[in-house]
Design a protein around this motif. Structure first.
Motif, PDB file in Angstrom:
ATOM      1  N   PHE A 177       6.354   8.520  -6.190  1.00 56.35           N
ATOM      2  CA  PHE A 177       6.312   7.855  -7.499  1.00 56.35           C
ATOM      3  C   PHE A 177       5.765   8.794  -8.559  1.00 56.35           C
ATOM      4  N   TYR A 216      -2.462   8.265  -3.867  1.00 62.66           N
ATOM      5  CA  TYR A 216      -2.058   8.059  -5.268  1.00 62.66           C
ATOM      6  C   TYR A 216      -3.116   8.558  -6.250  1.00 62.66           C
ATOM      7  N   VAL A 270       9.261  -0.733  -3.099  1.00 60.25           N
ATOM      8  CA  VAL A 270       9.210  -0.640  -4.561  1.00 60.25           C
ATOM      9  C   VAL A 270       8.780  -1.955  -5.207  1.00 60.25           C
ATOM     10  N   ALA A 329       4.741   5.555 -12.535  1.00 59.82           N
ATOM     11  CA  ALA A 329       5.024   4.198 -12.035  1.00 59.82           C
ATOM     12  C   ALA A 329       6.525   3.946 -11.889  1.00 59.82           C
ATOM     13  N   LYS A 330       7.265   4.995 -11.591  1.00 54.62           N
ATOM     14  CA  LYS A 330       8.694   4.880 -11.300  1.00 54.62           C
ATOM     15  C   LYS A 330       9.018   5.683 -10.054  1.00 54.62           C
ATOM     16  N   VAL A 331      10.096   5.307  -9.398  1.00 54.01           N
ATOM     17  CA  VAL A 331      10.496   6.028  -8.198  1.00 54.01           C
ATOM     18  C   VAL A 331      11.090   7.373  -8.597  1.00 54.01           C
ATOM     19  N   ALA A 362       2.437  -1.278 -12.881  1.00 50.58           N
ATOM     20  CA  ALA A 362       3.526  -1.049 -13.838  1.00 50.58           C
ATOM     21  C   ALA A 362       3.036  -0.549 -15.199  1.00 50.58           C
ATOM     22  N   LEU A 417       5.025  -1.383  -7.097  1.00 53.41           N
ATOM     23  CA  LEU A 417       5.070  -1.045  -8.521  1.00 53.41           C
ATOM     24  C   LEU A 417       4.598  -2.137  -9.474  1.00 53.41           C
TER      25      LEU A 417
END
Length: 447
Positions: A43, A175, A131, A46-48, A139, A135
């Motif tokens: 990630f 993370y 996901v 906050a996106k793949v 987000a 997320l």
């Protein structure tokens, strides 16, 4: 999982039989398997960024003859039509290699009749669940991380009939959360059963630290300060003990940081207990020779050194008794016993001083005296009268564990955290460290 594990175990067993059938009377072999079926999702913001799966396996075949040995690695597919010819080719290549190698007087041949089978089934997120589960909770944050999960297998067999099989399902999330100016909070979340509530709580704690990082950093002068080190920071310090610390071979060669304790010259705090604890079931107990370590082996008990890790090769060289250690004599399932300090009491008990969430770039500055140097990292704060006041600029520390685990150890928390080994360089690493947090007096900072 059950069908997959059974199929791979059957293939491994048949491959062992193939090698055994090819063996000559004066030869011995060991065969080790490292296999995984893992999903990785990376990630960023906050996106793949990247996602995919890995189905991989590697075999290591060691041939021993006339006090000589050599090893060869080759892929493991589980398809005997592919794996059998590779094993036979590897065996022939090793025969040529071994004949040209010098004698190793301390070579240890496999012996005994130990066998084991451990299979741990987890409750992991499916590929499609990762996901939408991870997320939404982050987000609105600058969230970067790597989620890795799936089946991992370690296996062993040899020419005297020993055989071990270890399979486990687990996940880890490594993370970081970032502020607009690049400050970061780092966290890990791992286990064998996904717990959405625990994940949300973990992120909420990181959010609170992120908010505090938005304040201007405070410059700290070098010197000694009362300090709280969170479990992630303690795990980094424990790792150093596998680098010339708990190894009997290192002591015999004069390089162990525990030498002063071994000679009876020093002790640590009675509050400090370190052990190898395989009861968690996170890593296999067997080593490269199929020897099985005790479920629980004390290294330091209430400040007293009671054991070092002794491999069979070291035992043979120095006429000692081995205790199931691996060839590198490293900690494989370390645990520091907790104390009595509750999480609610940490800041009040710290009073005024430094709160360190993470450390990095650790090294020995003087190994014989136990001195370790490194840097503070990620979400470290200045605390006054039990209240977090401001984040700090990065500091270098240099201190001896004979001090911070010795007379300067003020308190250990009554809880432990599991800090996973999140390495994925050649494969997903197993295990991690169970550690509490701790408060120490006069932790020394040099820059």
């Amino acid at each position: 999982m059950t069908k997959t594990v059974s199929f791979l175990e059957s293939s491994f067993d048949q491959l062992v039989e193939t090698i055994a059938d090819q063996l000559k009377p004066d030869e011995h072999f060991t065969l080790s398997l490292n296999s995984e079926q893992s999903q990785f999702t990376r990630f960023n913001h906050a996106k793949v960024r990247q996602t995919g799966s890995v189905n991989d396996g590697s075999l290591s075949l060691t041939l021993m003859r006339d006090q000589r040995s050599s090893d060869h690695q080759f892929p493991f597919t589980g398809d005997l039509e592919i794996d059998r010819p590779r094993a036979k080719t590897a065996l022939e290549a090793l025969r040529k290699d071994v004949s040209q190698l010098p004698v190793n007087p301390y070579l240890v041949l496999p012996s005994g009749n130990a066998t084991s089978q451990e299979i741990y089934t987890g409750q992991l997120l499916t590929i499609d669940e990762v996901v939408p589960t991870l997320l939404p909770v982050v987000a609105d944050l600058d969230f970067t991380g790597l989620y890795a999960a799936g089946l991992m297998i370690r296996a062993y067999a040899d020419s005297v009939g020993q055989k071990h099989w270890f399979a486990t399902e687990s996940f880890s999330l490594d993370y970081s959360l970032f502020t607009p100016d690049g400050q970061a909070v780092k966290g890990t979340f791992a286990g064998d059963r996904w717990d959405q509530s625990a994940y949300a709580t973990k992120i909420q704690t990181s959010r609170q630290q992120l908010d505090r990082l938005s304040q201007p950093p405070k410059s700290i002068s070098r010197g000694s300060y009362r300090t709280y080190l969170a479990p992630a920071a303690i795990a980094e310090l424990v790792y150093m003990l596998s680098w010339g610390g708990v190894s009997e071979s290192s002591f015999q060669q004069g390089g162990s940081c525990l030498g002063a304790m071994r000679r009876g010259e020093k002790k640590l705090s009675p509050k400090f207990t370190l052990r190898e604890n395989f009861r968690h079931g996170l890593v296999p107990r067997f080593n490269e020779l199929g020897e099985v370590a005790p479920l629980d082996l004390s290294i330091v008990e209430e400040g007293e050194l009671v054991n070092m890790l002794i491999s069979s090769q070291t035992a043979k060289e120095y006429k000692l008794v081995a205790n199931g250690a691996d060839q590198g004599e490293t900690l494989r399932s370390p645990e520091i016993a907790p104390g009595e300090l509750s999480s609610e009491q940490i800041l009040a008990t710290l009073g005024t001083g430094l709160y360190l969430s993470n450390l990095h770039y650790l090294n020995w500055s003087d190994r014989p005296t136990g001195r370790i140097t490194g840097m503070t990292r990620y979400a470290c704060f200045w605390v006054e009268e039990g209240e977090i006041v401001a984040p700090i600029e990065n500091l270098r520390f240099d201190d001896s564990f004979y001090q911070f685990w010795g007379e300067n150890l003020a308190a250990l928390t009554n809880f432990q955290e599991f800090i996973p080994d999140v390495g994925t360089y050649e494969n997903r690493n197993l295990g991690g460290t169970w550690v509490p947090g701790m408060i120490v007096n006069d932790f020394t900072y040099t820059l």
